[in-house]
Write a protein that holds these residues in place. Structure first.
Motif, PDB file in Angstrom:
ATOM      1  N   LEU A  39     -17.417  28.627  22.142  1.00  0.00           N
ATOM      2  CA  LEU A  39     -16.933  29.510  23.203  1.00  0.00           C
ATOM      3  C   LEU A  39     -15.729  30.324  22.735  1.00  0.00           C
ATOM      4  CD1 LEU A  39     -17.164  27.250  26.392  1.00  0.00           C
ATOM      5  CD2 LEU A  39     -18.709  29.077  25.711  1.00  0.00           C
ATOM      6  N   ALA A  40     -14.762  29.643  22.112  1.00  0.00           N
ATOM      7  CA  ALA A  40     -13.548  30.329  21.661  1.00  0.00           C
ATOM      8  C   ALA A  40     -13.882  31.392  20.612  1.00  0.00           C
ATOM      9  CB  ALA A  40     -12.553  29.320  21.093  1.00  0.00           C
ATOM     10  N   GLY A  41     -14.712  31.013  19.637  1.00  0.00           N
ATOM     11  CA  GLY A  41     -15.075  31.932  18.563  1.00  0.00           C
ATOM     12  C   GLY A  41     -15.785  33.168  19.073  1.00  0.00           C
ATOM     13  N   THR A 276     -29.560  21.295  15.968  1.00  0.00           N
ATOM     14  CA  THR A 276     -29.253  22.308  14.951  1.00  0.00           C
ATOM     15  C   THR A 276     -29.329  23.706  15.535  1.00  0.00           C
ATOM     16  OG1 THR A 276     -30.204  20.838  13.290  1.00  0.00           O
ATOM     17  CG2 THR A 276     -29.818  23.104  12.626  1.00  0.00           C
ATOM     18  N   TYR A 277     -30.413  24.006  16.300  1.00  0.00           N
ATOM     19  CA  TYR A 277     -30.523  25.383  16.800  1.00  0.00           C
ATOM     20  C   TYR A 277     -29.863  25.615  18.154  1.00  0.00           C
ATOM     21  CZ  TYR A 277     -34.856  24.016  19.379  1.00  0.00           C
ATOM     22  OH  TYR A 277     -35.782  23.419  20.199  1.00  0.00           O
ATOM     23  N   THR A 278     -29.411  24.549  18.834  1.00  0.00           N
ATOM     24  CA  THR A 278     -28.692  24.766  20.094  1.00  0.00           C
ATOM     25  C   THR A 278     -27.170  24.632  19.944  1.00  0.00           C
ATOM     26  OG1 THR A 278     -29.023  22.426  20.698  1.00  0.00           O
ATOM     27  CG2 THR A 278     -30.587  24.019  21.608  1.00  0.00           C
ATOM     28  N   VAL A 279     -26.713  23.971  18.899  1.00  0.00           N
ATOM     29  CA  VAL A 279     -25.263  23.771  18.704  1.00  0.00           C
ATOM     30  C   VAL A 279     -24.782  24.375  17.377  1.00  0.00           C
ATOM     31  CG1 VAL A 279     -23.390  22.085  18.570  1.00  0.00           C
ATOM     32  CG2 VAL A 279     -25.342  21.632  20.064  1.00  0.00           C
ATOM     33  N   ILE A 280     -25.435  24.000  16.286  1.00  0.00           N
ATOM     34  CA  ILE A 280     -24.943  24.414  14.956  1.00  0.00           C
ATOM     35  C   ILE A 280     -25.133  25.915  14.715  1.00  0.00           C
ATOM     36  CG2 ILE A 280     -25.067  24.002  12.471  1.00  0.00           C
ATOM     37  CD1 ILE A 280     -24.074  21.598  14.198  1.00  0.00           C
ATOM     38  N   THR A 281     -26.324  26.435  15.028  1.00  0.00           N
ATOM     39  CA  THR A 281     -26.574  27.871  14.814  1.00  0.00           C
ATOM     40  C   THR A 281     -25.628  28.758  15.634  1.00  0.00           C
ATOM     41  OG1 THR A 281     -28.892  27.376  14.333  1.00  0.00           O
ATOM     42  CG2 THR A 281     -28.359  29.658  14.771  1.00  0.00           C
ATOM     43  N   PRO A 282     -25.412  28.489  16.939  1.00  0.00           N
ATOM     44  CA  PRO A 282     -24.436  29.303  17.690  1.00  0.00           C
ATOM     45  C   PRO A 282     -23.013  29.198  17.138  1.00  0.00           C
ATOM     46  CG  PRO A 282     -25.866  28.127  19.209  1.00  0.00           C
ATOM     47  CD  PRO A 282     -26.139  27.578  17.837  1.00  0.00           C
ATOM     48  N   LEU A 283     -22.681  28.051  16.523  1.00  0.00           N
ATOM     49  CA  LEU A 283     -21.353  27.883  15.922  1.00  0.00           C
ATOM     50  C   LEU A 283     -21.225  28.724  14.657  1.00  0.00           C
ATOM     51  CD1 LEU A 283     -18.619  26.315  15.866  1.00  0.00           C
ATOM     52  CD2 LEU A 283     -19.783  24.576  14.492  1.00  0.00           C
ATOM     53  N   LEU A 284     -22.343  28.883  13.958  1.00  0.00           N
ATOM     54  CA  LEU A 284     -22.339  29.617  12.690  1.00  0.00           C
ATOM     55  C   LEU A 284     -21.915  31.078  12.878  1.00  0.00           C
ATOM     56  CD1 LEU A 284     -23.207  29.200   9.667  1.00  0.00           C
ATOM     57  CD2 LEU A 284     -25.358  30.295  10.296  1.00  0.00           C
ATOM     58  N   ASN A 285     -22.372  31.690  13.972  1.00  0.00           N
ATOM     59  CA  ASN A 285     -22.081  33.106  14.213  1.00  0.00           C
ATOM     60  C   ASN A 285     -20.574  33.397  14.226  1.00  0.00           C
ATOM     61  OD1 ASN A 285     -22.732  35.814  14.864  1.00  0.00           O
ATOM     62  ND2 ASN A 285     -22.422  35.401  17.031  1.00  0.00           N
ATOM     63  N   PRO A 286     -19.774  32.721  15.082  1.00  0.00           N
ATOM     64  CA  PRO A 286     -18.326  33.000  15.046  1.00  0.00           C
ATOM     65  C   PRO A 286     -17.657  32.591  13.743  1.00  0.00           C
ATOM     66  CG  PRO A 286     -18.815  31.223  16.602  1.00  0.00           C
ATOM     67  CD  PRO A 286     -20.129  31.817  16.192  1.00  0.00           C
TER      68      PRO A 286
END
Length: 309
Positions: A39-41, A276-286
């Motif tokens: 969220l922050a990123g 992986t695709y609901t938590v890690i992938t969205p984290l990767l973007n920021p």
């Protein structure tokens, strides 16, 4: 009698992470921390791009759209997953489950096609730089974003209406959110036709954009290799590095999740892939677009400098 059984199930109960009962609190802390970073990123990315005029370019417009989409995507899934981990999960109605599935599919497909639009943007910037401002006009960028969202909406309506026409006689979802395959497993009748439909749609919405990005990068690499100076080649590759990193992880996770045989993995493995695709992938973007992107970091420094000056 069978019809009566069908009508018994009007709510679902998530069984997410039931195999990790003794580690649920640890998982809660880890996922909550990651969610705060997501969220922050993404909020930082969208804010910086909207504030700093140096980032008012097609590439950063697409990045801000992707960040906004990823934020809503995680809001649809992660809060309920966190409540489930600390034992506060409530049963979800069929309508609630259908709504969650609708937004999940819409946003997941929207993200796939936004990454394709970003690949096209990089192709035009490197292979046709003199016409970049004409080809990637504000109108074209808006049309690409609208097209990505429209494809997501159409596919989501098709999938959700097909799945929720089924009669359900098992209330416990062996997952932490209303994904297509786990929900179909709860049906009382054979779901082969819908499974085939799901596979066809998955192939179209994953392989087509992935193929377009692949073609874009073949053309980009062939153009970069023709650049005479090593410095010029390095700079051209650097503009694509962040995007290609996100693309590989995003499409890789989606391919593993939706193209594997349904009986191949255990429930725990399926949930690990889903995390992986609901938590890690969205984290990767920021992470990729803030920590590894010089222009965004410079813009962040400028904004912070103005704030404290």
């Amino acid at each position: 009698m069978k019809k009566e059984n069908h009508s018994l199930v009007n709510v679902f109960i998530f069984q997410g992470f039931s195999s990790f009962r003794e580690h649920k609190l640890t998982l809660f802390v880890v996922f909550l921390t990651l969610y705060i970073f997501i969220l922050a990123g993404n909020v930082i990315i969208v804010s910086i791009i909207s504030i700093d005029r140096h980032l008012h370019t097609p590439m950063y417009f697409f990045i801000s759209m992707l960040s906004g989409s990823e934020t809503v995507y995680t809001l649809v899934i992660i809060p309920r997953m966190l409540f489930n981990l600390i034992g506060l999960s409530q049963p979800i109605s069929l309508a609630g489950c259908a709504t969650q599935m609708f937004f999940f599919i819409t946003l997941a497909i929207n993200n796939c096609f936004l990454l394709t639009a970003m690949g096209y943007d990089r192709y035009v910037a490197i292979c046709n730089p003199l016409r970049y401002s004409v080809v990637m006009s504000k109108r074209v960028c808006m049309q690409l974003v609208w097209g990505a969202c429209s494809i997501g909406l159409i596919v989501a309506m098709t999938q959700v209406s097909a799945v929720f026409r089924l009669p359900f006689c098992i209330p416990k979802v062996p997952h932490f959110f209303c994904d297509i395959r786990p929900v179909m497993k709860l049906s009382c009748i054979d779901t082969t036709v819908i499974e085939i439909l799901t596979m066809i749609i998955s192939v179209l919405v994953i392989l087509i954009p992935m193929g377009l990005v692949f073609i874009s990068y073949i053309l980009i690499i062939s153009t970069i290799l023709k650049i005479a100076s090593a410095e010029g080649r390095k700079k051209a590759f650097a503009t694509c590095a962040s995007h290609i990193t996100v693309v590989i992880v995003h499409y890789g996770c989606a391919s593993v999740a939706y193209f594997k045989p349904k009986s191949e993995n255990t429930r725990d493995q399926d949930q690990l892939i889903s995390v992986t695709y609901t938590v890690i992938t969205p984290l990767l973007n920021p992470v990729v677009y803030t920590l590894r992107n010089k222009e965004v970091k410079d813009a962040l420094c400028r904004v912070m400098g103005q704030k404290f000056s």
